[in-house]
Design an enzyme around this catalytic site. Structure first.
Site, PDB file in Angstrom:
ATOM      1  N   LYS A  27      -1.433  -2.781  -9.522  1.00 45.19           N
ATOM      2  CA  LYS A  27      -1.563  -2.886 -10.977  1.00 45.19           C
ATOM      3  C   LYS A  27      -1.473  -1.492 -11.579  1.00 45.19           C
ATOM      4  O   LYS A  27      -2.010  -0.538 -11.040  1.00 45.19           O
ATOM      5  CB  LYS A  27      -2.912  -3.504 -11.335  1.00 45.19           C
ATOM      6  CG  LYS A  27      -2.998  -4.980 -10.989  1.00 45.19           C
ATOM      7  CD  LYS A  27      -2.277  -5.812 -12.024  1.00 45.19           C
ATOM      8  CE  LYS A  27      -2.362  -7.292 -11.674  1.00 45.19           C
ATOM      9  NZ  LYS A  27      -1.473  -8.104 -12.479  1.00 45.19           N
ATOM     10  N   TYR A  75       0.021  -3.984 -15.792  1.00 48.40           N
ATOM     11  CA  TYR A  75       1.241  -4.634 -15.331  1.00 48.40           C
ATOM     12  C   TYR A  75       1.477  -4.327 -13.859  1.00 48.40           C
ATOM     13  O   TYR A  75       0.877  -3.414 -13.302  1.00 48.40           O
ATOM     14  CB  TYR A  75       2.438  -4.206 -16.183  1.00 48.40           C
ATOM     15  CG  TYR A  75       2.768  -2.735 -16.114  1.00 48.40           C
ATOM     16  CD1 TYR A  75       3.786  -2.260 -15.298  1.00 48.40           C
ATOM     17  CD2 TYR A  75       2.049  -1.811 -16.865  1.00 48.40           C
ATOM     18  CE1 TYR A  75       4.069  -0.910 -15.228  1.00 48.40           C
ATOM     19  CE2 TYR A  75       2.332  -0.461 -16.799  1.00 48.40           C
ATOM     20  CZ  TYR A  75       3.346  -0.016 -15.983  1.00 48.40           C
ATOM     21  OH  TYR A  75       3.617   1.318 -15.910  1.00 48.40           O
TER      22      TYR A  75
END
Ligand SMILES: NC(=O)c1ccc[n+]([C@@H]2O[C@H](COP(=O)([O-])OP(=O)(O)OC[C@H]3O[C@@H](n4cnc5c(N)ncnc54)[C@H](OP(=O)(O)O)[C@@H]3O)[C@@H](O)[C@H]2O)c1
Length: 267
Positions: free
Chosen positions: A158, A151
């Protein structure tokens, strides 16, 4: 007002989902202890918003990952109020690295805040709940049972959910054991597990196209919002939920049960 005269501690309630839970319980009559760690201003704003609902609010800073600070938090609650009716174990943190890069420091940081805090808070809360039909509800996530994709976090890098997912699995197991051990004391223990929640930060990233819009993958047709979580938490704290014990209620608009039916729809 179902929670009139009740006192609730919501960990990490200065902002995000914890704030929504605090406001929901306050709107139903509970006095609230707002716990925060780093963001005092947000916590002070939450206190003001709670007081505007006509109930009392108290602010207490504590890092729930630090056993000594948890003790101080409960010493303060004990000496100021001498009781507690509701504990919402919401605060969370974590190190977003692949498992091969998780060292003992990252592991302990994440596990202590996300899982051990429930144990330590429940041990102290149970004493303050004696004879009061106490309720304990924790906030988990789908990452406890599913491997979540990477995410995007602030700074647009990330992150991996790995060790946070493991900590949420521990939190859920602890919830089941606490539910049985504390039942004779009249304390109900449960948890909720939410999919990605549309917080203010996430809205920004969606708008900028920095995170994938998962609305199409949600049978309910929209993402979970903090109020969805707060509503279920408030129900679990009510007498209507008396016979629900040691459960993890999933709040995901059907995402986890619709995975195969919806496969490919989000492409
Ligand atoms: N957002 C999601 O998509 C999502 C999905 C499923 C489950 N959840 C769960 O829902 C809960 C709340 O998530 P959120 O998105 O609202 O979190 P968030 O926006 O990241 O806020 C975290 C909250 O926890 C507090 N906190 C962090 N570390 C703490 C510590 N060591 N001691 C005390 N407080 C601490 C923070 O307080 P300060 O700001 O004062 O440091 C803040 O209020 C978490 O358990 C999270 O795992 C979130």
């Amino acid at each position: 007002m179902p929670f009139e005269g009740k006192l609730a501690l919501v960990t990490g309630s200065g902002r995000g989902i914890g704030r929504s839970i605090a406001l929901k319980l306050a709107s139903q009559g509970a006095d609230i202890i707002v716990n925060f760690f780093r963001h005092r201003e947000s916590a002070e704003q939450t206190v003001k918003d709670i007081e505007a609902l006509g109930v009392k609010a108290e602010i207490i800073r504590a890092n729930v990952g630090d056993a000594a600070k948890v003790d101080e938090l409960f010493d303060t609650i004990g000496s100021k109020f001498g009781r507690l009716d509701i504990l919402i174990n919401n605060a969370a943190s974590g190190v977003g690295r692949p498992l091969m890069d998780i060292d003992t420091k990252a592991w302990e940081w994440t596990m202590d805040i996300n899982a051990r805090a429930l144990l330590l808070c429940a041990q102290r809360a149970a004493k303050l709940m004696e004879g009061r039909d106490g309720k304990i509800v924790s906030i988990s996530s789908l990452g406890s049972r599913f491997v979540l994709p990477n995410y995007t976090v602030v700074g647009v890098s990330k992150a991996n959910y790995t060790v946070v997912g493991v900590s949420k699995a521990a939190l859920e197991a602890l919830t089941r054991y606490l539910a049985v051990e504390l039942a004779p004391q009249g304390i109900c223990v449960n948890a909720v597990a939410a999919s990605a929640v549309e917080t203010e930060a996430l809205k920004f990233y969606l708008k900028e196209g920095l995170v994938k819009d998962s609305r199409q993958l949600t049978p309910a047709g929209r993402m979970v919002i903090p109020e969805d979580v707060a509503n279920v938490v408030a129900f679990l704290c009510s007498e209507e939920a008396f016979m629900i014990r040691g459960q993890i209620i999933i709040i995901d608009g059907g995402t986890s049960v619709g995975l195969f039916a919806l496969a490919g729809k989000g492409e």
